[in-house]
Each structure stands twice: as structure tokens, then as C-alpha cells.
Design an enzyme around this catalytic site. Structure first.
Site, mmCIF file in Angstrom:
data_model
loop_
_atom_site.group_PDB
_atom_site.id
_atom_site.type_symbol
_atom_site.label_atom_id
_atom_site.label_comp_id
_atom_site.label_asym_id
_atom_site.label_seq_id
_atom_site.Cartn_x
_atom_site.Cartn_y
_atom_site.Cartn_z
ATOM 1 N N ARG A 17 -33.086 -22.584 4.992
ATOM 2 C CA ARG A 17 -32.671 -23.922 5.447
ATOM 3 C C ARG A 17 -33.704 -24.477 6.432
ATOM 4 N NH1 ARG A 17 -31.847 -27.049 9.884
ATOM 5 N NH2 ARG A 17 -30.807 -25.322 10.948
ATOM 6 N N ASP A 18 -33.728 -23.937 7.639
ATOM 7 C CA ASP A 18 -34.665 -24.461 8.638
ATOM 8 C C ASP A 18 -36.103 -24.111 8.265
ATOM 9 O OD1 ASP A 18 -35.140 -25.945 10.857
ATOM 10 O OD2 ASP A 18 -34.212 -24.587 12.287
ATOM 11 N N TYR A 145 -23.142 -26.384 15.428
ATOM 12 C CA TYR A 145 -24.446 -26.581 16.075
ATOM 13 C C TYR A 145 -24.324 -27.675 17.136
ATOM 14 C CZ TYR A 145 -27.815 -24.146 12.955
ATOM 15 O OH TYR A 145 -28.568 -23.219 12.273
ATOM 16 N N GLU A 147 -26.761 -29.869 18.424
ATOM 17 C CA GLU A 147 -28.145 -30.338 18.279
ATOM 18 C C GLU A 147 -28.678 -30.894 19.593
ATOM 19 O OE1 GLU A 147 -30.812 -33.128 15.278
ATOM 20 O OE2 GLU A 147 -28.677 -33.544 15.497
ATOM 21 N N THR A 180 -33.701 -27.344 20.023
ATOM 22 C CA THR A 180 -34.103 -28.117 18.838
ATOM 23 C C THR A 180 -35.575 -28.496 18.843
ATOM 24 O OG1 THR A 180 -31.853 -28.964 18.679
ATOM 25 C CG2 THR A 180 -33.560 -30.178 17.474
ATOM 26 N N HIS A 208 -30.725 -20.371 19.089
ATOM 27 C CA HIS A 208 -31.632 -20.793 18.011
ATOM 28 C C HIS A 208 -32.914 -21.320 18.663
ATOM 29 C CE1 HIS A 208 -32.171 -23.047 14.007
ATOM 30 N NE2 HIS A 208 -33.071 -23.624 14.789
ATOM 31 N N HIS A 210 -37.033 -22.468 18.830
ATOM 32 C CA HIS A 210 -38.212 -22.997 18.130
ATOM 33 C C HIS A 210 -39.456 -22.606 18.921
ATOM 34 C CE1 HIS A 210 -36.850 -25.568 14.717
ATOM 35 N NE2 HIS A 210 -35.692 -25.365 15.322
#
Length: 508
Positions: A17-18, A145, A147, A180, A208, A210
Site C-alpha cells: 500500500r504505502d 489512522y 493522518e 506522515t 508509522h 517515514h
């Protein structure tokens, strides 16, 4: 002191997905199914996020293939899909695709809520509650989530806590905290995650990360240390912009530096799935990428190889065998004798000290010319060096100039010494090597000597095509009713043929 019990961190892989949001990457339905199967059955991650709802017909077909397989395998509760606050639409899509777990994308910062949705917190919460209620009626599990949660904690923490106070009373299994835009420092990750975990005990929180500042793995470590119960990772760190926190690196860090943490991930499968995803995505892994990069278990400096040989002096806990890999010793100008001996040992070859010294010198010469030398090249180099040992050097090709231009015959200027006497000639030919031979014939005509006849000319490179360093030319000659072969080795095909020819001249 009593030993602290080990805590299992739930790993959710979001490559499909990501990770697929990496620029230029799109997996086919069958590729997605293959990766999903590997992740759940071989790598043994706890969950996978496989798609975004409503994106395309292809995405829908991929999810159907995966859910059909997962249901038959008893793994359907481990397959998740990103969905949206869109009334009944995403829930219906989930039902038609056969999914049972949805990850609802909602707003984790007041900035996103105000400027993107143009709604008040109360309006957003009501919309979210309606989707959660419908999903529950349809027997679909919901994770949430938040975001832009990282910026929410920085700039609108009151909103984040207001939203979390609402969510903990809803039918939600997990609350997922994404950085995000990849803007958090490790210190902030620890501060924000620990504050939330402490305030809401008994709630499962995922982190999560990045990698925009190359802090993805460090932030994962701090998120776990702060009490996060789950992590979202991707194979090879794939994802938008600079990507997500990479699965292999995060697992290695947790297993090696966090003794009270464990995961269910099988380390030995990480490299295999990494190479498969590299092939399917066309997204190349940098050779120096930790754990899965081609060079990360390769020692280049001779002193390191020597230390490994004596007492594993340059080993760490990050052993290649853990990941189904093998330590290599690079061959080049910094190799040294120990590096070369290690490679020869792996090939089952033992040389005398004198021959080993000559082989080492030849590899250093290639390294000085920036050539890449691999283990597969070694038998060729050894053959060339040992072959040269048997030939007395009475003929020396001192210098040559090869030219090749469009619409002009290739030409050569050659300088050669024979028994101490020097000759210089020029000639043209159909190719560079033909021109060289024509110049050579002029020299030997002066000496009233016939040259052997070339009867066969073969070129080969080491198997696998992994090195552009070496090219071996094998020439068969006929001379006075006997046939013999000579070999030449160089990175340039014409030069390797010239070297084979010099050996022939010394033999005759």
C-alpha cells in the site's frame, strides 16, 4: 533485579500500500499476491496492508486475489486495506473485495482538518463514528489512522487528545500514529508516543515512520522504547518521497539493541523478499543499504580481511548468515593478500606464496584502473598469471596506439622489442586487432620470420556477467604443423588479444 518480561511488537508491512506509492512503482495483481504470501508465510510479519480502497479496478482485483488466498489459509484477519471517511462507499468496497480489516484514514491534525476537510472536530468525529458503526454491523474490524499526527502533536495537541478521547470509546481495534511527512526527531517520537501510551493504557497504538530526514529507523527504535505496540514498515524502505522505515533495518535494530523486545519476523527470509520486491518494482536497492544491500557484508580493506582471518576482529552481531547471506571479501587495489586468500579458500584453491604474490599484484593493477574484480574472475586471473610464469619474456610489446574512426580503416602504430632490438611499424586493417597483426607481420618480415597462422579466436567473460573488469581472449595458432593456444586477460577485448599474441611470440 527481576528480569523484565519480553514484549512482542506487532509488525505490519505496508509495502503493498504505502510502498507502492513510491514514484513509478505499480505491482500487478499476481505480483501483489506473491509478495503477500511471502510476507505472511515466510517473513512471518503479523499483518499486511495491501491496497487503498476505490483506487482502481486493478487494485480491486488484487485485493480479491489476496483475500481469497488468505481466507483459504486462515490468514484473513492479517490482511488490511486503507479506507476513507466516505459514508458507505469504502465499507461496500471492502465487502465486495472480501476484506475483513480496514484502516480508516482520518485527520490527526487541526491543520489538515480545517484546511483540507473544512470541517469542525465535532463534524469529523460524527462522520468517523458513522463509518465505524456501519463497519461493525458488516463484521469488519476497524483500525484508525491519525493522518499528520506528528504535526498535530507539535501544533495542535489539544485537538489530538480531544480526538483520542473520542476514539477510545469507539469500536476501534488499533489506533495508528503516523509521522506522515517524516518530520519528527527521535526525541519527539519518544515524547509524543510515551505521553499517549501513558494516557490511554490498554489501547493498542501503532507507530508509522517515514524517512524524509533519514531518521526512520531511529524513530522506530524510539517509538518502541516509548511503548508503541506495533510498527508499520516496508520492504527496502519503499514509500512516497524518501520512503518509509525499512523492514530489515528496523528488525535488526530491535533484535540486537532492545533485549526486552521481540518480533515474530524470520530474519533469514528478509533478503529473499527484498530481492523479489526489487525485481517486481524496478526500484533498485542501493548497494550500501543496510542488511539487504549488495555490498553491506563485503570487506574491502585487506587489514579487515586479515583481522577476520586471525580472530574475527571485524565481525559484529550483524552477521550475514542471520539474513541468509554470506560474507564476501572484495577484490581491488586495497584487497591485500588476506582478502585474496579468503576468496581462494571459498573456491577451494591454494597457491604458493610466490604465485599468490603475483595474483595479488595483478588484482592491484586492475584496481588502480578502477576495474571491479569479483570472485568469479579469480580463476581467469590465476590461469593468466600461472600461464605467464612458464613463458620466457624475449619479446616485449613496448607500446601501441590504436585508432578507430568513422568511415576510416582502423590503424595501429606498434613499438616492439625482440631480443633487445626495437622495431616500430604502422599498419591498417579491417579491425583494430587485424591492424595490429598487420603491423606485427611487417616487423617479422624484416626479421625474415614467418608468424603462426591464427586458426581460432574465442572471447569469454566470467560467468554471471556481474563484472566488466575482465575479458579473456583465447587464440589458437598453427605453426610448423603443430597447434597451440595462448590466453590474454584484460578489461579491453583488443588488449586481451594483444596480450595473448605477445605470449605466442615468446613461445615461438
Amino acid at each position: 533485579m527481576p528480569q523484565q518480561p519480553r514484549r512482542t511488537i506487532e509488525i505490519m508491512d505496508t509495502t503493498l500500500r504505502d510502498g507502492e506509492q513510491t514514484s513509478g512503482v505499480s505491482f500487478s495483481a499476481s505480483e501483489k499476491l506473491t509478495i503477500a504470501q511471502l510476507l505472511l508465510t515466510e517473513v512471518k510479519v503479523d499483518r499486511i496492508e495491501v491496497a487503498s480502497a476505490r483506487v482502481s479496478d486493478g487494485e480491486f482485483e488484487a485485493v480479491k486475489k489476496i483475500t481469497k488466498w488468505a481466507k483459504a489459509s486462515g490468514l484473513l484477519d492479517k490482511v488490511e486495506v486503507l479506507t476513507f471517511v466516505d459514508g458507505e462507499t469504502s465499507v461496500k468496497w471492502m465487502q465486495q473485495a472480501g476484506g475483513k480489516v480496514m484502516n480508516l484514514l482520518t485527520k490527526g491534525s487541526l491543520n489538515h482538518l480545517t484546511h483540507q476537510l473544512k470541517k469542525t472536530p465535532a463534524e469529523h468525529f460524527a462522520d468517523v463514528a458513522a463509518v465505524l458503526s456501519l463497519a461493525k454491523k458488516k463484521n469488519i474490524t476497524c483500525n484508525i489512522y491519525l493522518e499528520d499526527w506528528s504535526n498535530g502533536m507539535r501544533h495542535s495537541p489539544d485537538y489530538v487528545y480531544q480526538y483520542l478521547d473520542f476514539l477510545v470509546k469507539q469500536p476501534v481495534k488499533r489506533i495508528m500514529l503516523p509521522d506522515t511527512l517524516g518530520v519528527l526527531t527521535p526525541g519527539e517520537v519518544y515524547q509524543y508516543v510515551s505521553a499517549i501510551v501513558t494516557r490511554y493504557p490498554g489501547i493498542h497504538f501503532d507507530f508509522h515512520a517515514h524517512n524524509d530526514y533519514d531518521l526512520g529507523t531511529a524513530n522506530v527504535m524510539e517509538g518502541v522504547r516509548a511503548g508503541a505496540h506495533g510498527l508499520h514498515l516496508t520492504i527496502n524502505g519503499m514509500g512516497e518521497r524518501a520512503g518509509n522505515a525499512p523492514l530489515a533495518s528496523a528488525i535488526a535494530v530491535m533484535h540486537d539493541f532492545m533485549p526486552h523486545i521481540k518480533t515474530n519476523v524470520a530474519e533469514k527470509s528478509l533478503y529473499t523478499v527484498s530481492k523479489l520486491v526489487e525485481t517486481f518494482s524496478g526500484f533498485r536497492i542501493p548497494v550500501n543499504k543496510p542488511v539487504v544491500g549488495e555490498n553491506v557484508f563485503t570487506q574491502t580493506a585487506g587489514i579487515h580481511a586479515d583481522g577476520d582471518k586471525k580472530n574475527n576482529l571485524y565481525f559484529s552481531d550483524l552477521m550475514p548468515e542471520r539474513f541468509g547471506r554470506q560474507r564476501k571479501y572484495a577484490l581491488g587495489k586495497t584487497s591485500g593478500k588476506a582478502n585474496i586468500e579468503n576468496n581462494l579458500s571459498q573456491l577451494g584453491i591454494k597457491l604458493s606464496d610466490a604465485d599468490l604474490k603475483k595474483v595479488t599484484q595483478r588484482i592491484i593493477e586492475l584496481g588502480d584502473r578502477k576495474e571491479v574484480v569479483t570472485q568469479a574472475d579469480l580463476p581467469y586471473i590465476i590461469g593468466d598469471v600461472l600461464d605467464s610464469n612458464t613463458i620466457e619474456d624475449k619479446v616485449q610489446i613496448n607500446n601501441y596506439l590504436l585508432t578507430h574512426a568513422k568511415n576510416l580503416n582502423p590503424s595501429v602504430t606498434l613499438q616492439i622489442s625482440i631480443d633487445g632490438e626495437t622495431y616500430e611499424e604502422q599498419a591498417q586493417g579491417d579491425g583494430q586487432y587485424d591492424a595490429f597483426m598487420n603491423a606485427l607481420k611487417k616487423v617479422y618480415k624484416q626479421r625474415k620470420t614467418d608468424l603462426p597462422v591464427l586458426t581460432d579466436y574465442a572471447v569469454r567473460i566470467p560467468p554471471g556477467g556481474k563484472s566488466d573488469a575482465l575479458c579473456e581472449t583465447i587464440i589458437t595458432w598453427s605453426h610448423h604443423n603443430r597447434e597451440f593456444k595462448t590466453r590474454g586477460l584484460d578489461s579491453d577485448q583488443t588488449v586481451s588479444a594483444i596480450k595473448a599474441t605477445q605470449k605466442m611470440l615468446n613461445i615461438i
